[in-house]
Structure formats: C-alpha cells, structure tokens
Design an enzyme around this catalytic site. Structure first.
Site, PDB file in Angstrom:
ATOM      1  N   HIS A 141       0.828  -1.209   0.000  1.00 53.30           N
ATOM      2  CA  HIS A 141       0.000   0.000   0.000  1.00 53.30           C
ATOM      3  C   HIS A 141       0.857   1.251   0.000  1.00 53.30           C
ATOM      4  CE1 HIS A 141      -3.282  -2.727   1.114  1.00 53.30           C
ATOM      5  NE2 HIS A 141      -4.105  -1.755   0.744  1.00 53.30           N
ATOM      6  N   LYS A 149      -0.963   4.980   4.639  1.00 49.44           N
ATOM      7  CA  LYS A 149      -1.916   4.064   5.294  1.00 49.44           C
ATOM      8  C   LYS A 149      -1.565   3.909   6.767  1.00 49.44           C
ATOM      9  CE  LYS A 149      -4.135  -0.443   4.747  1.00 49.44           C
ATOM     10  NZ  LYS A 149      -5.447   0.135   5.056  1.00 49.44           N
TER      11      LYS A 149
HETATM   12  N1  LIG Z   1     -12.835  -0.819   1.840  1.00 41.45           N
HETATM   13  C1  LIG Z   1     -12.112  -0.339   0.842  1.00 41.45           C
HETATM   14  O1  LIG Z   1     -12.236  -0.756  -0.325  1.00 41.45           O
HETATM   15  C2  LIG Z   1     -11.126   0.738   1.117  1.00 41.45           C
HETATM   16  C3  LIG Z   1     -10.914   1.117   2.398  1.00 41.45           C
HETATM   17  N2  LIG Z   1     -10.025   2.098   2.682  1.00 41.45           N
HETATM   18  C4  LIG Z   1      -9.977   2.491   4.077  1.00 41.45           C
HETATM   19  O2  LIG Z   1     -10.755   3.679   4.193  1.00 41.45           O
HETATM   20  C5  LIG Z   1     -10.196   4.501   5.209  1.00 41.45           C
HETATM   21  C6  LIG Z   1      -9.883   5.869   4.624  1.00 41.45           C
HETATM   22  O3  LIG Z   1      -8.857   5.743   3.647  1.00 41.45           O
HETATM   23  P1  LIG Z   1      -8.268   7.036   2.928  1.00 41.45           P
HETATM   24  O4  LIG Z   1      -9.369   7.820   2.311  1.00 41.45           O
HETATM   25  O5  LIG Z   1      -7.135   6.563   2.104  1.00 41.45           O
HETATM   26  O6  LIG Z   1      -7.696   7.832   4.197  1.00 41.45           O
HETATM   27  P2  LIG Z   1      -7.495   9.393   4.367  1.00 41.45           P
HETATM   28  O7  LIG Z   1      -6.549   9.544   5.507  1.00 41.45           O
HETATM   29  O8  LIG Z   1      -7.182  10.022   3.061  1.00 41.45           O
HETATM   30  O9  LIG Z   1      -8.948   9.903   4.793  1.00 41.45           O
HETATM   31  C7  LIG Z   1      -9.506   9.716   6.049  1.00 41.45           C
HETATM   32  C8  LIG Z   1     -10.295  10.956   6.372  1.00 41.45           C
HETATM   33  O10 LIG Z   1     -11.016  10.731   7.578  1.00 41.45           O
HETATM   34  C9  LIG Z   1     -11.061  11.949   8.265  1.00 41.45           C
HETATM   35  N3  LIG Z   1     -11.379  11.703   9.653  1.00 41.45           N
HETATM   36  C10 LIG Z   1     -10.591  11.197  10.633  1.00 41.45           C
HETATM   37  N4  LIG Z   1     -11.244  11.159  11.792  1.00 41.45           N
HETATM   38  C11 LIG Z   1     -12.479  11.644  11.547  1.00 41.45           C
HETATM   39  C12 LIG Z   1     -13.629  11.866  12.350  1.00 41.45           C
HETATM   40  N5  LIG Z   1     -13.636  11.583  13.650  1.00 41.45           N
HETATM   41  N6  LIG Z   1     -14.729  12.368  11.761  1.00 41.45           N
HETATM   42  C13 LIG Z   1     -14.748  12.653  10.458  1.00 41.45           C
HETATM   43  N7  LIG Z   1     -13.691  12.495   9.646  1.00 41.45           N
HETATM   44  C14 LIG Z   1     -12.571  11.983  10.182  1.00 41.45           C
HETATM   45  C15 LIG Z   1      -9.677  12.549   8.043  1.00 41.45           C
HETATM   46  O11 LIG Z   1      -9.726  13.945   8.230  1.00 41.45           O
HETATM   47  C16 LIG Z   1      -9.432  12.198   6.593  1.00 41.45           C
HETATM   48  O12 LIG Z   1      -9.854  13.237   5.733  1.00 41.45           O
HETATM   49  C17 LIG Z   1      -8.968   3.744   5.735  1.00 41.45           C
HETATM   50  O13 LIG Z   1      -9.332   3.004   6.875  1.00 41.45           O
HETATM   51  C18 LIG Z   1      -8.617   2.817   4.600  1.00 41.45           C
HETATM   52  O14 LIG Z   1      -7.920   1.676   5.040  1.00 41.45           O
HETATM   53  C19 LIG Z   1      -9.342   2.728   1.713  1.00 41.45           C
HETATM   54  C20 LIG Z   1      -9.484   2.381   0.408  1.00 41.45           C
HETATM   55  C21 LIG Z   1     -10.390   1.338   0.001  1.00 41.45           C
HETATM   56  O1  LIG Z   2      -5.855   2.162   3.024  1.00 38.38           O
HETATM   57  C1  LIG Z   2      -6.078   1.803   1.848  1.00 38.38           C
HETATM   58  O2  LIG Z   2      -5.698   2.448   0.866  1.00 38.38           O
HETATM   59  C2  LIG Z   2      -6.849   0.568   1.635  1.00 38.38           C
HETATM   60  N1  LIG Z   2      -7.354  -0.032   2.659  1.00 38.38           N
HETATM   61  C3  LIG Z   2      -8.165  -1.195   2.644  1.00 38.38           C
HETATM   62  C4  LIG Z   2      -7.481  -2.313   3.385  1.00 38.38           C
HETATM   63  O3  LIG Z   2      -6.934  -2.067   4.485  1.00 38.38           O
HETATM   64  O4  LIG Z   2      -7.506  -3.443   2.916  1.00 38.38           O
HETATM   65  C5  LIG Z   2      -8.613  -1.558   1.249  1.00 38.38           C
HETATM   66  C6  LIG Z   2      -7.630  -1.311   0.180  1.00 38.38           C
HETATM   67  O5  LIG Z   2      -6.611  -2.249   0.304  1.00 38.38           O
HETATM   68  C7  LIG Z   2      -7.086   0.097   0.256  1.00 38.38           C
END
Ligand SMILES: NC(=O)C1=CN([C@@H]2O[C@H](COP(=O)(O)OP(=O)(O)OC[C@H]3O[C@@H](n4cnc5c(N)ncnc54)[C@H](O)[C@@H]3O)[C@@H](O)[C@H]2O)C=CC1
Ligand SMILES: O=C(O)C1=N[C@H](C(=O)O)C[C@H](O)C1
Length: 267
Positions: free
Chosen positions: A156, A160
């Site tokens: 990643h 992350k």
């Molecule tokens: N299920 C999936 O397919 C995917 C899951 N993810 C997961 O999604 C999450 C977010 O990933 P990204 O967007 O890359 O992270 P990021 O760090 O770019 O965004 C997270 C956002 O959450 C906000 N945040 C933090 N605490 C908060 C609160 N208490 N209230 C409101 N907003 C808050 C932050 O300000 C930030 O803008 C991670 O846990 C990641 O692992 C990421 C990509 C795909």
């Molecule tokens: O943080 C990410 O970017 C992602 N998080 C998810 C994970 O923890 O598996 C999904 C995807 O891999 C992207």
C-alpha cells in the site's frame, strides 16, 4: 422516479471520501444528505476544495447530524477509532452503515453483528470494495483447499495507518475456513531480526509493504511441490473501489443483518 437514497459520508476530505462524494454526485438515485468531518462545522460540501458543487451540510458531531438530517445510509471512510464510533452512532440512530474503514478486529465485527441482528438493521463492512480484490479473496479460498501453504503480501501507499490491511486479514480468514491448520516454514525456524516472517494468523503469514507511489495491491502465494500459484490484484486508483461502494449502498437497503465482506453479497 423512486426515492433517492440519502447518504451521509464520514471523512469527506480523505482520498476515499472525496472519490465517493464525486461518485454520489454522478449517481442519479443517490443524494448526499450531509457529511461528517472533524472540522468545518456549519460549512457546506461545495465550500471545500476538490469537492463537487453540492449544498450538503458538514457536521463535526455525527449524532447531531443524524438528529437533524434524514439519513438512509452512512458511508464511513475514516480511521478505525472514528469508524467504530460512527458505526455505533449509526446503529443507535437506525441508519444503515456501509463501512469501508479498515482496522476493525473480529471482536468488533461480532459485537456489531449481534447488536444489529437484535435491531434487524442492515449493514455492510467491506474490507475491500474493488471487485477484483474480492475475487482474489474468493479464489484464494478455493486454492487453499489444494495448496495449504499460503503467504500473503499486501502493498500500500505510505499514508496508510493500519497494518496489515483489512483485505489481507479478510483473505487470511477466508483461507483459514478451508485449509488444514498448519504452521508454515521449518518447525525450528527462528527470526534473527524480529518481524522477518511478518505477521501471523494461525500459522499463515502476512507481509506488509508501504511505499510512496503505491495505491492498494495484494499477492497471495500458494506453494506446492515444484509449483507456485500467484494471485494478484492491483488498484491503480480509488475509482477502482467505486463500483463496490455503489453496489454496497444499493444492497444495504435490502439487508436486515450486518454483512462482513462484499463476497457475501456478490451474485
Ligand atoms: N474498503 C475499501 O475498499 C477501502 C478502504 N479504505 C480504508 O478507508 C479509510 C480511509 O482511507 P483514505 O481515504 O485513504 O484515508 P485518508 O486519511 O485520506 O482519509 C480519512 C479521512 O477521515 C477523516 N477523519 C478522521 N477522523 C475523523 C472523524 N472523527 N470524523 C470525520 N472524519 C474523520 C480525516 O480527516 C481524513 O480526511 C482507511 O481506513 C482505509 O484503510 C481505503 C481504500 C479502500
Ligand atoms: O488504506 C487503503 O488504501 C486501503 N485499505 C483497505 C485495506 O486495508 O484493505 C482496502 C484497500 O486495500 C485500500
């Protein structure tokens, strides 16, 4: 036209939150009702840089948001601690959660499953929304019946927060349901540098790589006598997750329990 699905997005300024809000703005039967951020209280989504011209209010308190805004679905894309608090608030207010945030433990999942079953509230926790990644998980489960020696390498971007990835943990859980339990590697194996063999779930090892330039990638390696099977998925951008987010929002409207993993609801 049927009623639109009213959605609240938590984490609107994040990488995934931003992409999701653009997806919602282009989906005719979705409506962004509000967003939950940890700043910008009282502002509107259209005031934030890089977000579409939608007049949806921003709240810093999710309970105030749910008290004031009629909401069908919460999409949470934040960090594990915030994600858990948001999921709890959604359950308390009877809002269907679609959780993309990773880093939940299996105890968390079981606790929410039980609570939501009592309330007959539908929800989805999806460790990965990319269809290809979900297929790799399913194929890994199939392959592990024949190849019980498995190692997972997840790669990643270096922003992350959690390791191993939710996808790797879910893949390991699916594999463990099928493969015979075994400790991999030499029985007398010793790490001369701590962590050399990665994280371990019941003898199955997960290796986490973090590098700038990467997005989200996973390889599942299966070793057999004289052969190696490699299953690999790459997300090159966050649009790759949007088909799954859209599908999860549509599907959660029909559910009455919490589903952990998109593979359980894909046809
Ligand atoms: N299920 C999936 O397919 C995917 C899951 N993810 C997961 O999604 C999450 C977010 O990933 P990204 O967007 O890359 O992270 P990021 O760090 O770019 O965004 C997270 C956002 O959450 C906000 N945040 C933090 N605490 C908060 C609160 N208490 N209230 C409101 N907003 C808050 C932050 O300000 C930030 O803008 C991670 O846990 C990641 O692992 C990421 C990509 C795909
Ligand atoms: O943080 C990410 O970017 C992602 N998080 C998810 C994970 O923890 O598996 C999904 C995807 O891999 C992207």
């Amino acid at each position: 036209m049927e009623n639109k699905i009213r959605i609240v997005v938590a984490g609107p300024r994040g990488r995934m939150g931003t992409e999701t809000i653009h997806m919602i703005s282009k989906t005719p039967h979705f409506e962004l009702a509000a967003a939950v951020d940890h700043k910008n209280e009282g502002m509107s989504i259209k005031d934030l840089e890089g977000l579409p011209d939608i007049d949806a209010p921003i709240y810093t308190d999710i309970k105030a948001c749910f008290s004031n805004v009629e909401t069908d679905v919460l999409i949470d894309l934040t960090h594990p601690e915030a994600g858990k608090a948001h999921l709890q608030a959604a359950v308390d207010y009877g809002v269907r959660p679609v959780i993309g945030t990773s880093g939940f433990t299996s105890e968390d999942v079981v606790r929410f499953e039980q609570e939501m079953e009592k309330k007959r509230l539908g929800g989805i926790i999806a460790p990965n929304f990319a269809i290809g990644a979900v297929l790799v998980m399913k194929f890994s489960q199939m392959a592990s019946k024949y190849f019980p020696d498995v190692e997972i390498i997840e790669l990643h971007h270096d922003q992350k927060r959690d390791a191993p990835s939710g996808t790797a943990v879910k893949t390991a859980e699916l594999v463990q349901k099928v493969r015979e339990s075994k400790q991999q590697g030499h029985p007398d194996e010793k790490e001369t540098i701590q962590g050399a063999r990665g994280a371990e779930i019941e003898g199955l090892h997960i290796h986490s790589v973090r590098l700038p330039g990467l997005v989200a990638h996973q390889e599942v390696l299966f070793g057999g006598e004289g052969e190696l099977l490699t299953l690999r998925h790459d997300s090159f951008n966050r649009k790759s997750f949007m088909t799954g987010v859209r599908y999860a929002v549509e599907t959660v409207m029909t559910l009455e329990t919490l589903v952990y993993g998109l593979e359980n609801i894909l046809d």
